[in-house]
Design an enzyme around this catalytic site. Structure first.
Site, PDB file in Angstrom:
ATOM      1  N   HIS A  20      19.055 -17.723  11.239  1.00 51.01           N
ATOM      2  CA  HIS A  20      18.556 -16.353  11.117  1.00 51.01           C
ATOM      3  C   HIS A  20      17.172 -16.326  10.484  1.00 51.01           C
ATOM      4  O   HIS A  20      16.751 -17.263   9.813  1.00 51.01           O
ATOM      5  CB  HIS A  20      19.532 -15.493  10.309  1.00 51.01           C
ATOM      6  CG  HIS A  20      19.666 -15.935   8.880  1.00 51.01           C
ATOM      7  ND1 HIS A  20      18.707 -15.667   7.926  1.00 51.01           N
ATOM      8  CD2 HIS A  20      20.635 -16.617   8.252  1.00 51.01           C
ATOM      9  CE1 HIS A  20      19.086 -16.168   6.769  1.00 51.01           C
ATOM     10  NE2 HIS A  20      20.263 -16.760   6.939  1.00 51.01           N
ATOM     11  N   GLU A  34      28.073 -17.626   7.256  1.00 50.72           N
ATOM     12  CA  GLU A  34      27.573 -18.624   6.319  1.00 50.72           C
ATOM     13  C   GLU A  34      28.685 -19.021   5.346  1.00 50.72           C
ATOM     14  O   GLU A  34      29.711 -18.364   5.228  1.00 50.72           O
ATOM     15  CB  GLU A  34      26.358 -18.056   5.567  1.00 50.72           C
ATOM     16  CG  GLU A  34      25.747 -18.942   4.503  1.00 50.72           C
ATOM     17  CD  GLU A  34      25.212 -20.288   4.987  1.00 50.72           C
ATOM     18  OE1 GLU A  34      26.005 -21.095   5.524  1.00 50.72           O
ATOM     19  OE2 GLU A  34      24.009 -20.554   4.797  1.00 50.72           O
TER      20      GLU A  34
END
Length: 168
Positions: free
Chosen positions: A13, A84
């Site tokens: 990201h 994550e």
């Protein structure tokens, strides 16, 4: 090995406020900064020649927005296993601050209290990997840095923690 595996493109990201400050950002759902959005658009330019059979993204907005701005949002499938690392009590903290309390702490060895261990993150990566191996064609995956490192290690048949820390 006679099995033909897909080519997997791993996309981290774009920038968030916490990636600038060095804070561990696991499940906190932060937006991209303006620079993160520009970088995501540039990533789309770099990936313009990629024809992905499948595109997967973490449900967290920083990865999903990166995927969207890179031009793959309309075809992306959300995969909850792509989130994550759950940093538990270390969420939002910087490694330097954690090391003041636990000088010998290593994320990829010790995991996080109240969060995930390397083995738990590795198990998620293994689930993702088993789905990816069954795809005929190239695959694009949008996720976060530490998870991507574990996924790369597991793809190569290496231990999640011991090997994952060596990828950047």
């Amino acid at each position: 090995m006679s099995e033909k595996l897909p080519t997997i493109y791993l996309a981290r990201h774009g920038e968030t406020a916490w990636s600038i400050s060095g804070q561990h950002t696991g499940l906190t759902d932060l937006p991209l900064t303006e620079r993160g959005e520009r970088n995501a658009q540039r990533l789309g330019e770099r990936l313009s020649g990629v024809t992905a059979t499948k595109v997967f993204t973490s449900p967290l907005q920083r990865a999903a927005r990166t995927c969207e701005l890179a031009g793959f949002g309309a075809v992306a499938e959300i995969d909850p296993d792509l989130v994550e690392w759950d940093y538990g009590e270390y969420e939002g903290r910087r490694s330097a601050d954690i090391l003041k309390e636990r000088p010998d702490w290593l994320l990829f060895r010790d995991g996080c209290p109240g969060g995930e261990s390397p083995g738990q993150v590795g198990a998620r990566a293994d689930r993702v990997m088993s789905r990816l191996r069954g795809i005929q064609g190239d695959v694009l995956v949008f996720s976060s840095g530490h998870f991507i490192r574990v996924l790369a290690a597991r793809w190569l048949g290496l231990e999640a923690g011991a090997a994952g820390r060596h990828f950047f």
